[in-house]
Scaffold this active site. Sequence first.
Site, PDB file in Angstrom:
ATOM      1  N   ALA A 120      26.183 118.526 100.344  1.00  0.00           N
ATOM      2  CA  ALA A 120      25.200 118.682 101.376  1.00  0.00           C
ATOM      3  C   ALA A 120      25.323 120.272 101.595  1.00  0.00           C
ATOM      4  CB  ALA A 120      25.039 118.225 102.346  1.00  0.00           C
ATOM      5  N   GLY A 159      27.491 115.059  99.032  1.00  0.00           N
ATOM      6  CA  GLY A 159      26.030 114.561  99.110  1.00  0.00           C
ATOM      7  C   GLY A 159      24.970 114.765  97.358  1.00  0.00           C
ATOM      8  N   GLU A 171      26.640 111.448  95.737  1.00  0.00           N
ATOM      9  CA  GLU A 171      25.541 110.376  96.524  1.00  0.00           C
ATOM     10  C   GLU A 171      24.181 110.235  95.776  1.00  0.00           C
ATOM     11  OE1 GLU A 171      26.187 111.973 100.504  1.00  0.00           O
ATOM     12  OE2 GLU A 171      27.034 110.015 101.458  1.00  0.00           O
ATOM     13  N   GLU A 221      33.907 115.199 101.780  1.00  0.00           N
ATOM     14  CA  GLU A 221      33.728 114.921 103.435  1.00  0.00           C
ATOM     15  C   GLU A 221      34.904 115.615 104.220  1.00  0.00           C
ATOM     16  OE1 GLU A 221      31.917 112.827 101.572  1.00  0.00           O
ATOM     17  OE2 GLU A 221      29.537 113.533 101.110  1.00  0.00           O
TER      18      GLU A 221
HETATM   19  N1  DAK Z   1      27.563 124.074 100.400  1.00  0.00           N
HETATM   20  C1  DAK Z   1      26.296 125.414 100.490  1.00  0.00           C
HETATM   21  N2  DAK Z   1      27.391 126.222 100.290  1.00  0.00           N
HETATM   22  C2  DAK Z   1      28.561 126.017  99.135  1.00  0.00           C
HETATM   23  C3  DAK Z   1      28.389 124.550  98.637  1.00  0.00           C
HETATM   24  C4  DAK Z   1      28.665 123.308  99.635  1.00  0.00           C
HETATM   25  N3  DAK Z   1      28.317 122.627  99.678  1.00  0.00           N
HETATM   26  N4  DAK Z   1      29.472 124.211  97.090  1.00  0.00           N
HETATM   27  C5  DAK Z   1      29.434 125.575  96.872  1.00  0.00           C
HETATM   28  N5  DAK Z   1      28.842 126.710  97.455  1.00  0.00           N
HETATM   29  C6  DAK Z   1      28.551 127.994  97.802  1.00  0.00           C
HETATM   30  C7  DAK Z   1      29.400 128.367  97.475  1.00  0.00           C
HETATM   31  O1  DAK Z   1      30.092 129.223  99.175  1.00  0.00           O
HETATM   32  C8  DAK Z   1      29.404 129.715  97.045  1.00  0.00           C
HETATM   33  O2  DAK Z   1      28.696 130.903  97.854  1.00  0.00           O
HETATM   34  P1  DAK Z   1      28.830 132.505  98.194  1.00  0.00           P
HETATM   35  O3  DAK Z   1      30.174 132.268  98.414  1.00  0.00           O
HETATM   36  O4  DAK Z   1      29.030 133.268  96.803  1.00  0.00           O
HETATM   37  O5  DAK Z   1      27.523 133.166  98.719  1.00  0.00           O
HETATM   38  C9  DAK Z   1      29.332 129.425  96.164  1.00  0.00           C
HETATM   39  O6  DAK Z   1      28.150 128.117  96.350  1.00  0.00           O
HETATM   40  C10 DAK Z   1      29.839 129.049  94.806  1.00  0.00           C
HETATM   41  O7  DAK Z   1      30.803 128.525  95.273  1.00  0.00           O
HETATM   42  P2  DAK Z   1      32.453 129.004  94.843  1.00  0.00           P
HETATM   43  O8  DAK Z   1      32.501 130.806  94.888  1.00  0.00           O
HETATM   44  O9  DAK Z   1      33.178 128.356  95.966  1.00  0.00           O
HETATM   45  O10 DAK Z   1      32.714 128.188  93.364  1.00  0.00           O
HETATM   46  P3  DAK Z   1      34.149 128.305  92.984  1.00  0.00           P
HETATM   47  O11 DAK Z   1      33.964 127.377  91.094  1.00  0.00           O
HETATM   48  O12 DAK Z   1      35.639 129.023  93.355  1.00  0.00           O
HETATM   49  O13 DAK Z   1      34.837 126.013  94.087  1.00  0.00           O
HETATM   50  C11 DAK Z   1      33.484 124.544  94.432  1.00  0.00           C
HETATM   51  C12 DAK Z   1      33.964 125.564  93.523  1.00  0.00           C
HETATM   52  C13 DAK Z   1      33.019 123.149  93.927  1.00  0.00           C
HETATM   53  C14 DAK Z   1      35.265 123.813  94.307  1.00  0.00           C
HETATM   54  C15 DAK Z   1      33.883 124.537  95.766  1.00  0.00           C
HETATM   55  O14 DAK Z   1      32.994 125.626  96.076  1.00  0.00           O
HETATM   56  C16 DAK Z   1      33.895 124.019  96.112  1.00  0.00           C
HETATM   57  O15 DAK Z   1      34.675 123.624  97.774  1.00  0.00           O
HETATM   58  N6  DAK Z   1      32.406 123.939  97.049  1.00  0.00           N
HETATM   59  C17 DAK Z   1      32.034 122.735  98.531  1.00  0.00           C
HETATM   60  C18 DAK Z   1      32.119 121.340  98.155  1.00  0.00           C
HETATM   61  C19 DAK Z   1      32.224 120.425  99.443  1.00  0.00           C
HETATM   62  O16 DAK Z   1      32.827 119.762 100.415  1.00  0.00           O
HETATM   63  N7  DAK Z   1      31.049 119.515  98.743  1.00  0.00           N
HETATM   64  C20 DAK Z   1      31.038 118.583  99.803  1.00  0.00           C
HETATM   65  C21 DAK Z   1      29.989 119.073 101.484  1.00  0.00           C
HETATM   66  S1  DAK Z   1      29.821 118.173 102.335  1.00  0.00           S
HETATM   67  C22 DAK Z   1      26.279 113.930 107.598  1.00  0.00           C
HETATM   68  C23 DAK Z   1      24.653 114.469 106.316  1.00  0.00           C
HETATM   69  C24 DAK Z   1      25.813 114.991 104.695  1.00  0.00           C
HETATM   70  C25 DAK Z   1      27.014 114.700 104.784  1.00  0.00           C
HETATM   71  C26 DAK Z   1      27.914 114.437 105.120  1.00  0.00           C
HETATM   72  C27 DAK Z   1      27.412 114.219 106.767  1.00  0.00           C
HETATM   73  N8  DAK Z   1      25.731 113.886 108.024  1.00  0.00           N
HETATM   74  C28 DAK Z   1      25.035 114.611 109.553  1.00  0.00           C
HETATM   75  C29 DAK Z   1      26.399 112.566 109.134  1.00  0.00           C
HETATM   76  C30 DAK Z   1      27.652 115.541 103.125  1.00  0.00           C
HETATM   77  C31 DAK Z   1      28.696 116.565 103.266  1.00  0.00           C
HETATM   78  C32 DAK Z   1      28.280 116.708 102.363  1.00  0.00           C
HETATM   79  O17 DAK Z   1      28.170 116.843 101.092  1.00  0.00           O
END
Ligand code: DAK
Length: 257
Positions: free
Chosen positions: A63, A108, A111, A131
């Site tokens: 997400a 997400g 998911e 998350e």
């Molecule tokens: N959201 C927004 N931007 C994201 C992103 C994300 N999930 N993942 C990556 N990006 C963006 C980065 O910020 C970066 O943007 P700039 O800095 O260039 O503006 C760009 O994509 C490239 O990412 P990186 O530079 O970080 O790329 P790397 O290859 O170095 O790293 C990575 C790749 C996948 C390891 C890293 O980007 C990363 O850790 N990303 C976050 C992954 C993550 O934590 N995903 C889970 C998201 S939480 C709920 C509703 C929904 C949810 C939960 C609860 N409720 C309301 C209860 C869902 C939650 C999730 O999905």
Amino acid sequence: MKYLIFNEQDGVGTLTFNNPAALNALNTDMLQEMREFLTDPAQQASLRALILTGEGKAFIAGADIKEMSAMTPSQAKTFSMLGNSVMNLIQHYPVPVIAAVNGFALGGGLEVALSADFMYASAKAKFGLPEVTLGLIPGFGGTKRLTQRVGTAMTRELVYTGKMITADEALRIGLANQVAVPEELMAAVTATAQAIAQVSPHAVREAKELLNQCPDENAWAVATMEYNKFGLIFSHPQSKEGIAAFIEKRKADWPAE
Ligand code: DAK
């Protein structure tokens, strides 16, 4: 569509998440576009299989954390409800949906892949529910779907640690059906989608509806639905054609539904 690209060939559709600069992170607009696409009746009628994949190095990296950072609790709940409804639309899409996981499938994004009927992975893919590393919990139905796919203990380990696993590990635990070298992922998924497009479209839709009931209904309810469907299908022109084609040693020519 701003965040999605769609193309179709011979009944096999490919929907590509297309916001590679943000690793295809799921924002509200993208979820709404997905909802619109998935509820289009004309599209549903013409397809035999649907492939989901991502542009660039991610399938979907979760997400959109930047969008979520500004959400109030009630907006977060609305966002989670929208996400859940889109995951349900994927799961209940009338034809098989295959996730071609080309890269990161996190949060997400995993998911979404879990809502598909099954997934194939690029050898470069990485999977996880990170998350908890953000102080959150999975919000789009992933805990239940992952438990159904890989079992309780493995799901708990992945959810509590937030760690990423490789494509080979995903294959080993039964999360992915197949791992392909990156350049061959789409060919492998397309070949399977084309195989699905060859068999009776009516039977595939009926089977999917039945398979979707299995995890939630008791064995007796599923058996009841199965024998009712099995009986009804004998009145369908496609079963008559399929059986006749076998006996006459020819390829079936499926009549329209
Ligand atoms: N959201 C927004 N931007 C994201 C992103 C994300 N999930 N993942 C990556 N990006 C963006 C980065 O910020 C970066 O943007 P700039 O800095 O260039 O503006 C760009 O994509 C490239 O990412 P990186 O530079 O970080 O790329 P790397 O290859 O170095 O790293 C990575 C790749 C996948 C390891 C890293 O980007 C990363 O850790 N990303 C976050 C992954 C993550 O934590 N995903 C889970 C998201 S939480 C709920 C509703 C929904 C949810 C939960 C609860 N409720 C309301 C209860 C869902 C939650 C999730 O999905």
